[in-house]
Design an enzyme around this catalytic site. Structure first.
Site, short mmCIF file in Angstrom:
data_model
loop_
_atom_site.label_atom_id
_atom_site.label_comp_id
_atom_site.label_asym_id
_atom_site.label_seq_id
_atom_site.Cartn_x
_atom_site.Cartn_y
_atom_site.Cartn_z
N ALA A 198 0.80 -1.22 0.00
CA ALA A 198 0.00 0.00 0.00
C ALA A 198 0.84 1.27 0.00
CB ALA A 198 -0.95 0.00 1.20
N ALA A 239 19.30 -4.22 -53.27
CA ALA A 239 19.50 -3.18 -52.26
C ALA A 239 18.60 -1.99 -52.51
CB ALA A 239 20.96 -2.74 -52.27
N ARG A 289 9.46 -6.45 -37.57
CA ARG A 289 8.32 -5.93 -36.81
C ARG A 289 7.21 -6.98 -36.68
NH1 ARG A 289 7.13 -0.61 -39.76
NH2 ARG A 289 5.30 -0.72 -38.42
N ARG A 322 10.64 7.17 -1.66
CA ARG A 322 12.08 7.26 -1.93
C ARG A 322 12.44 6.91 -3.38
NH1 ARG A 322 13.44 3.67 3.28
NH2 ARG A 322 11.23 3.14 2.95
#
Ligand code: UD1
Ligand code: CA
Length: 467
Positions: free
Chosen positions: A11, A383, A336, A16
């Site tokens: 809780a 390419a 991806r 810090r």
């Protein structure tokens, strides 16, 4: 064996950490910190599992329920200390007389085998409480264990309340306890907040129990790492290091070579086959499966992907995709999501692949973008080729059939199909389908103006003379 209920304390705000993300949601080896205590309570087979939440409760509750749907979340409205947090749980345990196992959500390195020790100990002794302690060279910040002359635990004193003499004690409280349920709630009712922080300290129940004549047992752990608490960003980074190293060691035991475990970041729930070598600065996230005899890294990032056997992934990123056997990816490639790449494929330097299927033996060696494409077997992509898959409204597909040779620097304007065994000329912008076994050429014809430079020079000289 007494019945066990687990209570995870989560809780607190974690001031810090100096962060807007709740402390217990900070990731440790890719999982929110609180995952580890929830997971351990489940794997111990504990039926009733309670979590005390307060600060940012809704946000944390979602995470808790995504990990453990059966966990009971109890709301501590004001965070007045660890004792008060446990008091909130009392109504849920009114007819319970077994062991209450208290875990802290900010102590993620604890192992199941270690917890067995504390539970067994509590089970077989008459103690009101068994707790874990350890000795630290720098005990700063932790509650200190006060033992009497016969070595029995007498009390715990928190950092801010330590006398100069107590400050010399290096045995600390790990914040992990097994309590006799009835004795716990009786003692909790007597805890006051007359300390430096004006909080209700759970650690005060130790002295209360001892004053009543109850026994408290402290088990000293040899490996302090297991009860390392996270209160600051620095401690978080140290725990991350240990957890990642621990994960790496597990794979090494199963025959995976990891060149530098300190610099390899494998999340839990990753599978890697024997004989695979993982080079430094590689990150592999949960759900990934990597075959045997692969070379992964250096500098590779594999997110939830499946990689076959004998495949190389050098300095590249692979996201939610499948890569086959004996395939080579990179350096500097980005695969991806939703891509499927087959066997014996080469994806080379600076190639981006998105939602694309690539069949066996195909080569995409340099500087290419393939999006929403299907490539057959033994295709060669020159390419600088790009699929122009987006027309500003929708994504369109490109199909490149078996044996096609795409010349360098092609723009393939989708939707478009290049038929089997066809060629396209270098520098083409292909807007129409190319039939099988044909050459598609789509560029302006070259014209050479012979002697153009001599004419230009002469003209310039004449202009200078006139000036
Ligand atoms: C606590 C112990 C300390 C021990 C250390 C070990 C107390 C008073 N001190 O100190 O003796 O050495 O753990 O790591 O218990 N929490 C709540 N409600 C609150 C306050 C805290 O649920 O009102 C939760 C926090 O979210 C956290 C856990 O309890 O998960 C421990 O609280 P924290 O403030 O981190 O205690 P420490 O100062 O680390
Ligand atoms: Ca703490």
């Amino acid at each position: 064996m007494s019945a066990i209920t687990s209570v995870i304390l989560a809780a607190g705000q974690g001031k810090r950490m100096n962060s807007s993300l709740p402390k217990v949601l900070h990731p440790v080896a890719g999982k929110p910190m609180i995952f580890y205590s929830l997971d351990i309570a489940i794997s111990l087979g504990i039926e009733k599992r309670i979590v005390v939440l307060g600060h940012q409760i809704e946000r944390i509750k979602d995470t808790v329920n995504s990990i453990d749907r059966e966990a009971i979340c109890v709301h501590q409205r004001e965070q007045l200390g660890t004792a008060q947090a446990l008091q909130e749980v009392e109504p849920y345990l009114s007819d319970f007389s077994g062991i209450v196992l208290v875990l802290s959500a900010d102590v993620p390195l604890l192992k199941q085998s270690t917890l067995h020790k504390i539970i067994n100990h509590q089970n077989s002794s008459s103690a009101c409480c068994t707790l874990f302690t350890t000795k630290l060279d720098n005990p700063e910040g932790y509650g200190r264990i006060i033992r009497n002359k016969s070595g029995e635990v007498e009390a715990i004193v928190e950092q801010s309340d330590l006398s100069e003499e107590e400050n010399q004690i290096n045995e600390i409280n790990g914040g992990i306890y097994c309590f006799n349920s009835k004795e716990l709630f009786t003692a909790l009712a007597l805890v006051k907040r007359d300390n430096e922080q004006k909080e209700y300290y759970l650690t005060d129940v130790i002295k209360i129990m001892r004053d009543k004549g109850c026994l408290v047992e402290g088990i000293i752990l040899k490996d302090p790492a297991e009860i390392m608490g996270i209160n600051t960003q620095e401690e978080l980074s140290r725990v991350n290091q240990i957890m990642y190293k621990r994960n790496a060691l597990e794979h090494m035991e199963k025959g995976v070579t990891i060149i530098s475990p300190e610099n390899t970041f494998l999340e839990k729930n990753v599978q890697i086959g024997k004989g695979t070598i993982i080079y430094p600065f590689t990150i592999i996230t949960a759900g990934s499966e990597i075959g045997s005899n692969c070379h992964i890294g250096p500098y590779s990032h594999i997110l939830g992907s499946h990689i076959g056997n004998q495949t190389k992934i050098l300095s590249s990123m692979v996201e939610q995709s499948q890569i086959g056997n004996k395939t080579s990816i990179g350096p500097y490639a980005h695969i991806r999501p939703e891509s499927i790449i087959g066997d014996d494929v080469k994806i080379g330097n600076y190639v981006e692949v998105k939602k694309t299927y690539i069949d066996t033996g195909t080569r995409v060696s340099h500087l290419t973008y393939l999006g929403d494409a299907t490539l057959g077997k033994k295709v060669n992509i020159g390419a600088g080729t790009i699929t122009c898959n987006y027309d500003g409204i929708r994504k369109n597909p490109t199909t490149i059939e078996d044996g096609v040779f795409i010349g360098s620097n092609n723009s393939l304007v989708a939707p478009v199909t290049i038929g089997k065994n066809s060629y396209t000329a270098a520098g083409s912008t292909i807007t129409n389908n190319v039939p099988p076994r044909s050459l598609g050429i789509a560029r302006a014809r070259q014209e050479n103006i012979v002697g153009w430079v001599d004419k230009k020079n002469k003209k310039e000289q004449n202009t200078k003379r006139e000036k």
